[in-house]
Design a protein around this motif. Sequence first.
Motif, PDB file in Angstrom:
ATOM      1  N   LYS A 133     100.677 -62.654 -15.455  1.00 39.90           N
ATOM      2  CA  LYS A 133     101.957 -62.029 -15.106  1.00 39.90           C
ATOM      3  C   LYS A 133     102.876 -61.951 -16.315  1.00 39.90           C
ATOM      4  CE  LYS A 133     102.144 -63.091 -10.181  1.00 39.90           C
ATOM      5  NZ  LYS A 133     102.819 -63.875  -9.126  1.00 39.90           N
ATOM      6  N   ASN A 134     102.915 -62.992 -17.131  1.00 37.40           N
ATOM      7  CA  ASN A 134     103.764 -62.994 -18.328  1.00 37.40           C
ATOM      8  C   ASN A 134     103.292 -61.968 -19.353  1.00 37.40           C
ATOM      9  OD1 ASN A 134     105.537 -64.954 -17.417  1.00 37.40           O
ATOM     10  ND2 ASN A 134     104.303 -66.627 -18.243  1.00 37.40           N
ATOM     11  N   THR A 144      97.792 -71.288 -13.095  1.00 41.90           N
ATOM     12  CA  THR A 144      98.155 -71.136 -14.501  1.00 41.90           C
ATOM     13  C   THR A 144      97.658 -69.798 -15.039  1.00 41.90           C
ATOM     14  OG1 THR A 144      98.026 -73.530 -14.796  1.00 41.90           O
ATOM     15  CG2 THR A 144      97.988 -72.184 -16.794  1.00 41.90           C
ATOM     16  N   ALA A 145      96.442 -69.423 -14.685  1.00 42.22           N
ATOM     17  CA  ALA A 145      95.887 -68.142 -15.132  1.00 42.22           C
ATOM     18  C   ALA A 145      96.713 -66.979 -14.596  1.00 42.22           C
ATOM     19  CB  ALA A 145      94.432 -68.015 -14.684  1.00 42.22           C
ATOM     20  N   ALA A 192      78.151 -71.126 -23.126  1.00 35.33           N
ATOM     21  CA  ALA A 192      77.604 -72.451 -22.852  1.00 35.33           C
ATOM     22  C   ALA A 192      77.927 -72.883 -21.426  1.00 35.33           C
ATOM     23  CB  ALA A 192      78.165 -73.462 -23.843  1.00 35.33           C
ATOM     24  N   ASP A 193      79.083 -72.405 -20.920  1.00 37.19           N
ATOM     25  CA  ASP A 193      79.554 -72.855 -19.614  1.00 37.19           C
ATOM     26  C   ASP A 193      80.528 -71.815 -19.063  1.00 37.19           C
ATOM     27  OD1 ASP A 193      80.147 -74.435 -17.418  1.00 37.19           O
ATOM     28  OD2 ASP A 193      81.442 -75.804 -18.511  1.00 37.19           O
ATOM     29  N   VAL A 194      80.515 -71.591 -17.768  1.00 32.80           N
ATOM     30  CA  VAL A 194      81.454 -70.662 -17.147  1.00 32.80           C
ATOM     31  C   VAL A 194      82.465 -71.389 -16.255  1.00 32.80           C
ATOM     32  CG1 VAL A 194      79.924 -68.667 -17.258  1.00 32.80           C
ATOM     33  CG2 VAL A 194      79.875 -70.142 -15.242  1.00 32.80           C
ATOM     34  N   THR A 195      82.540 -72.698 -16.397  1.00 32.95           N
ATOM     35  CA  THR A 195      83.498 -73.478 -15.625  1.00 32.95           C
ATOM     36  C   THR A 195      84.903 -73.171 -16.128  1.00 32.95           C
ATOM     37  OG1 THR A 195      81.854 -75.236 -15.412  1.00 32.95           O
ATOM     38  CG2 THR A 195      84.156 -75.806 -14.931  1.00 32.95           C
ATOM     39  N   PRO A 196      85.830 -72.829 -15.211  1.00 37.52           N
ATOM     40  CA  PRO A 196      87.209 -72.529 -15.633  1.00 37.52           C
ATOM     41  C   PRO A 196      87.836 -73.714 -16.351  1.00 37.52           C
ATOM     42  CG  PRO A 196      86.869 -71.963 -13.321  1.00 37.52           C
ATOM     43  CD  PRO A 196      85.648 -72.704 -13.762  1.00 37.52           C
ATOM     44  N   GLN A 197      88.582 -73.404 -17.394  1.00 37.59           N
ATOM     45  CA  GLN A 197      89.238 -74.454 -18.176  1.00 37.59           C
ATOM     46  C   GLN A 197      90.702 -74.634 -17.792  1.00 37.59           C
ATOM     47  OE1 GLN A 197      87.369 -76.395 -20.418  1.00 37.59           O
ATOM     48  NE2 GLN A 197      85.782 -75.267 -19.312  1.00 37.59           N
ATOM     49  N   ILE A 198      91.242 -73.704 -16.989  1.00 42.10           N
ATOM     50  CA  ILE A 198      92.629 -73.822 -16.519  1.00 42.10           C
ATOM     51  C   ILE A 198      92.659 -73.570 -15.021  1.00 42.10           C
ATOM     52  CG2 ILE A 198      93.681 -73.156 -18.740  1.00 42.10           C
ATOM     53  CD1 ILE A 198      94.099 -70.353 -17.630  1.00 42.10           C
ATOM     54  N   GLU A 199      93.720 -74.017 -14.382  1.00 45.89           N
ATOM     55  CA  GLU A 199      93.887 -73.828 -12.945  1.00 45.89           C
ATOM     56  C   GLU A 199      94.176 -72.357 -12.633  1.00 45.89           C
ATOM     57  OE1 GLU A 199      93.518 -76.143 -10.544  1.00 45.89           O
ATOM     58  OE2 GLU A 199      92.910 -77.533 -12.116  1.00 45.89           O
ATOM     59  N   THR A 200      93.827 -71.933 -11.439  1.00 42.55           N
ATOM     60  CA  THR A 200      94.052 -70.553 -11.004  1.00 42.55           C
ATOM     61  C   THR A 200      95.517 -70.168 -11.122  1.00 42.55           C
ATOM     62  OG1 THR A 200      92.204 -70.725  -9.466  1.00 42.55           O
ATOM     63  CG2 THR A 200      93.774 -68.939  -9.078  1.00 42.55           C
TER      64      THR A 200
END
Length: 137
Positions: free
Chosen positions: A131-132, A125-126, A115-123
């Motif tokens: 890394k974790n 955070t991703a 429906a949408d490709v807008t990121p839902q979290i900040e870069t």
Amino acid sequence: MLSTLAVSVIGSNLVNAAERNFLRDNDTKLSAHKLGQTSINAINDLKSLVGLSGLSSLKVKKTLTDNNGSTTTRYEQTYSGLPVIGDDVIVSLNANGTFKRAHGAVLLGIDNDLADVTPQIETSTAISIAKNILNPL
């Protein structure tokens, strides 16, 4: 046991899912056209010929020219500016610009799944999450 409604909802989602379209199955359609190499018009023509529309597009990754003047161009599919991972479109043309062969695949109907490709979290955070996952200690 699944209700009739549940089965119809599941079935309708499967019908509208994105679908891989192999270019080798479109050789006849592609061979009927004289394609250019990298111009915007040529890319739009190719995009239409392989069935892409809407937010899907093709971006030239590289072009190679043989000693005989034949060219092979590798395209990356994008959706809303983001790369579609998994397949490329490879088109070979004779020296006179006529179609020689195509292979690879495109993914059709992506908009049916997203429906949408807008990121839902900040870069940041991703990156932290990735890394974790890779180094959990």
